[in-house]
Design an enzyme around this catalytic site. Structure first.
Site, PDB file in Angstrom:
ATOM      1  N   CYS A   1       7.291  78.564  36.400  1.00 49.74           N
ATOM      2  CA  CYS A   1       6.348  79.240  35.495  1.00 49.74           C
ATOM      3  C   CYS A   1       6.804  80.670  35.191  1.00 49.74           C
ATOM      4  O   CYS A   1       6.820  81.527  36.073  1.00 49.74           O
ATOM      5  CB  CYS A   1       4.955  79.235  36.130  1.00 49.74           C
ATOM      6  SG  CYS A   1       3.734  80.237  35.271  1.00 49.74           S
TER       7      CYS A   1
ATOM      8  N   CYS B   1       4.118  83.280  35.765  1.00 47.21           N
ATOM      9  CA  CYS B   1       3.940  83.570  37.191  1.00 47.21           C
ATOM     10  C   CYS B   1       4.966  84.595  37.660  1.00 47.21           C
ATOM     11  O   CYS B   1       4.639  85.529  38.407  1.00 47.21           O
ATOM     12  CB  CYS B   1       4.078  82.293  38.024  1.00 47.21           C
ATOM     13  SG  CYS B   1       2.857  81.026  37.634  1.00 47.21           S
TER      14      CYS B   1
END
Length: 223
Positions: A30, A33
């Site tokens: 991600c 993230c």
């Protein structure tokens, strides 16, 4: 430094925590993230005395993903004695993430864990969602450059014209007006700052008093 938990350790690490927990669901692939990771690590260190920062690898803990109803990463929750009291989805800017940590810290510091400046009879926002809304306002107030109470029913907030601040202000004020219809918000850009005008009717001046007090406290902490 975050503590990573799994389905086997989450109840021990989170449910039994003596302080509120900020729990992040992330994924190694991600990009968002990875983008917020340095900010979260910084906030975790700053709030280490009052907030425990815990991570869950969503790919490795599908049971927890289902249990918390996570549909995307990053997703963050504030948990107090194992109970969810706030949440935030997506790669939010640092002021918003800071507001979430502050809302968690306020759970044990005697601060407001709900929108205490809005009377219960005037707000349609579910009680469980109010800590998140408080965190959003605290995040917005982290960009305060100044404020002025033009008159009893009128507050002007001057915000730094940082990346995404105008959009953040417009989205938040629209949500707040949606659940507390007596608010009249106007957001505009003036020179190098974002100006938010807040108006309320005479019957709701006490609400504006509370919002002003929260903004003043945030501004004092900033300067």
């Amino acid at each position: 430094m975050a503590v990573e938990v799994t389905e086997e350790t989450v109840d021990q690490k989170v449910g039994a925590s003596p302080v509120p927990v900020v729990l992040e669901f992330f994924a190694s692939w991600c990009g968002d993230c990875r983008r917020v990771a340095p900010v979260l690590d910084k906030l975790a260190e700053e709030f280490a005395a009052t907030v425990k920062f815990v991570e869950v690898n969503a790919d490795e803990s599908p049971g927890l993903v289902e249990r918390f109803g996570v549909s995307s990463t990053p997703t963050l929750f504030v948990l107090d004695r194992g109970q969810q009291v706030a949440s935030m989805v997506g790669a939010q800017p640092e002021p918003m993430l800071r507001g979430l940590f502050e809302a968690a810290a306020n759970r044990i510091e005697g601060g407001r864990s709900e929108l205490a400046w809005v009377p219960a009879d005037a707000c349609t926002l579910p009680t469980a969602d109010r800590p998140t809304r408080l965190a959003e306002f605290e995040g917005l107030f982290a960009s305060l450059r100044g404020l002025r109470r033009e008159e009893p029913g009128w507050l002007r907030l001057r915000l730094d014209d940082g990346e995404g601040i105008e959009e953040q202000a417009r989205a938040l004020t629209a949500r707040e007006a949606g659940c507390c219809s007596f608010f009249d918000f106007a957001v505009q850009r003036q020179a190098d700052e974002v100006v938010v005008d807040v108006r309320v009717p005479a019957s709701r001046v006490v609400v504006l008093d509370g919002l002003t007090a929260q903004a003043e406290a945030a501004y004092a902490a900033r300067v």
